[in-house]
Enzyme design. Structure first.
Site, mmCIF file in Angstrom:
data_model
loop_
_atom_site.group_PDB
_atom_site.id
_atom_site.type_symbol
_atom_site.label_atom_id
_atom_site.label_comp_id
_atom_site.label_asym_id
_atom_site.label_seq_id
_atom_site.Cartn_x
_atom_site.Cartn_y
_atom_site.Cartn_z
ATOM 1 N N ARG A 96 28.898 34.485 47.287
ATOM 2 C CA ARG A 96 28.692 34.528 45.633
ATOM 3 C C ARG A 96 29.748 33.902 44.806
ATOM 4 N NH1 ARG A 96 27.998 34.658 41.291
ATOM 5 N NH2 ARG A 96 27.341 36.196 39.568
ATOM 6 N N HIS A 99 33.330 33.237 39.954
ATOM 7 C CA HIS A 99 33.002 33.830 38.737
ATOM 8 C C HIS A 99 33.855 35.165 38.249
ATOM 9 C CE1 HIS A 99 31.551 37.007 41.682
ATOM 10 N NE2 HIS A 99 31.251 37.602 40.414
ATOM 11 N N GLU A 106 34.489 45.626 38.248
ATOM 12 C CA GLU A 106 33.787 45.851 39.494
ATOM 13 C C GLU A 106 34.233 46.482 40.626
ATOM 14 O OE1 GLU A 106 31.902 42.065 40.843
ATOM 15 O OE2 GLU A 106 32.546 42.310 42.860
ATOM 16 N N HIS A 145 37.051 35.817 40.949
ATOM 17 C CA HIS A 145 36.814 36.210 42.432
ATOM 18 C C HIS A 145 35.628 35.575 42.883
ATOM 19 C CE1 HIS A 145 34.547 39.223 40.041
ATOM 20 N NE2 HIS A 145 33.845 39.395 40.972
ATOM 21 N N GLU A 167 24.724 41.328 36.158
ATOM 22 C CA GLU A 167 25.398 40.716 37.221
ATOM 23 C C GLU A 167 24.594 39.330 36.896
ATOM 24 O OE1 GLU A 167 26.754 39.280 40.799
ATOM 25 O OE2 GLU A 167 27.360 40.486 39.257
#
Length: 389
Positions: A96, A99, A106, A145, A167
């Site tokens: 992922r 970003h 989160e 992250h 998201e």
């Protein structure tokens, strides 16, 4: 003109049957009013409008070669104003991408597999850490992250302390780079702009990759790990907050996990027939993900308004701040529920504790019975119970 979300707020607050005046009714169709206003005595039905339940199976998955994600925000689940959730899987080595989230922190729980995160904070400190089943991470709002799956892939639940957060609307590094002049990229990084030329020209979101080398990493290659507050907490590896023959409760708040200032996580495990007793949270909304088993929940929102629904694995529940509720295991196996609260301080008030600490004469007057009827009441909070044996 009232929106559907406005009407849901009114319904969920218990005003659907007593607080709608003629001006409001005139702005909604008769059919919509019937759908959004559960009856005073509510029973589950296949065609009922569920205010406090959402089925992840109804979500549209965003599927890429390296994994998939599906979300539950106010767009899909209108009552969920305080918390949004994402169900995500990553294939081994997939990332992922780097970003950040501009409007939400989160909080995540690992369901299965293993993953590695990287994070950088405004002070320039960083951390690289690995997570297995039962582990939790927390990233404050705005921190950069990434998440990468290790051998076997990873499945995790992400939650955010803002129900309007999507998201699918994050600030992604590939998207940013694609919209920046090449000469600016070179000046900003002291690298040739060509180093970014093979990246997807737009948001990659999830990229396939290789399983990373084992930790620790070299200090000059991501291995500084100098964050003053760690972003990892092994929730299911520490003793539970509560445990009995009827089940257990595992809690991680800012008390146990100081970085997690805006969110608290709970795992509730109930044996067949047991109930997470009637209670409410004075300081937080509650978002639920049913991990396994079969449950039933009633949410009470005053003014004779209550909704009862049954929940299966992957279903999502929501309880607005201060609303009374319980969760009961109605299946033949343990019921395991992930609960996330949008406050770093854990608070609840339970029915058993309230009864235990109220004089019997007050209870007798309240319920029109005798004081002696209250002698068998528990002396302390039950948390999880199967009732009198």
């Amino acid at each position: 003109m009232l929106t559907r979300r406005d009407m849901l707020k009114i319904s969920a607050a218990g005003a659907a049957t007593v607080g709608l005046n003629s001006a409001l009714v005139s702005q909604a169709s008769a059919e919509e009013t019937r759908n959004l206003a559960p009856p005073t005595t509510y029973q589950p039905a296949h065609n009922a409008t569920a205010v406090y339940k959402y089925k992840y199976s109804d979500s549209v998955k965003r599927i890429l070669p390296g994994g998939w994600a599906r979300e539950a925000t106010v767009k899909q689940f209108p009552i969920s104003e305080g918390i949004a959730g994402v169900d995500m899987t990553l294939a081994p080595g997939s990332v992922r991408e780097l970003h950040w989230h501009a409007i939400a922190a989160e909080w995540a729980f690992m369901i299965s597999g293993k993953a590695r995160i990287t994070i950088i904070d405004p002070q320039g400190t960083s951390e690289v850490a690995e997570f297995g089943p039962g582990d939790v991470w927390y990233f404050p709002k705005g921190y950069g992250h990434s998440i990468q799956a290790l051998e076997g892939g990873a499945h995790f639940i992400l939650t955010f302390d803002n129900g309007h957060f999507s998201e699918f609307g994050t600030f992604s590094i590939t998207d940013w780079v694609a919209h920046t002049p090449k000469e600016v990229l070179s000046k900003s990084t002291n690298l040739p702009a060509s180093i970014f030329s093979k990246a997807k020209q737009g948001e990659a979101y999830i990229v396939t990759g290789r399983v990373p080398p084992a930790l620790p990493l070299a200090r000059n290659n991501g291995g500084r790990d100098d964050s003053p507050l760690k972003h990892h907490y092994p929730l299911m590896s520490v003793p539970p907050f509560f445990e009995s023959e009827n089940g257990s409760i595992h809690i991680v708040s800012s008390k146990e996990f100081p970085i997690s200032q805006t969110m608290t996580g709970v795992i509730e495990i109930m044996k067949p027939g047991a109930v997470r007793e009637m209670h409410w949270h004075p300081n937080a909304n509650e978002w639920q993900y049913y991990i396994s088993g079969k449950g039933r929940m009633t949410v009470f929102s005053s003014h004779s308004h209550a909704e009862t629904q049954e929940y299966d694995a992957t279903d999502v529940g929501y309880v607005p701040q201060g609303f009374g509720h319980y969760i009961e295991n109605i299946g033949d196996e343990d019921l395991k529920v992930l609960v996330v609260l949008d406050n770093g301080i854990y608070q609840d008030i339970s029915l058993s504790d309230w009864l235990a600490k109220t004089p019997s004469n007050v209870l007798a007057d309240n319920f029109l019975n005798g004081e002696a009827d209250w002698d068998p009441r528990p002396a302390e909070k039950l948390f999880i119970s199967k009732g009198a044996q």
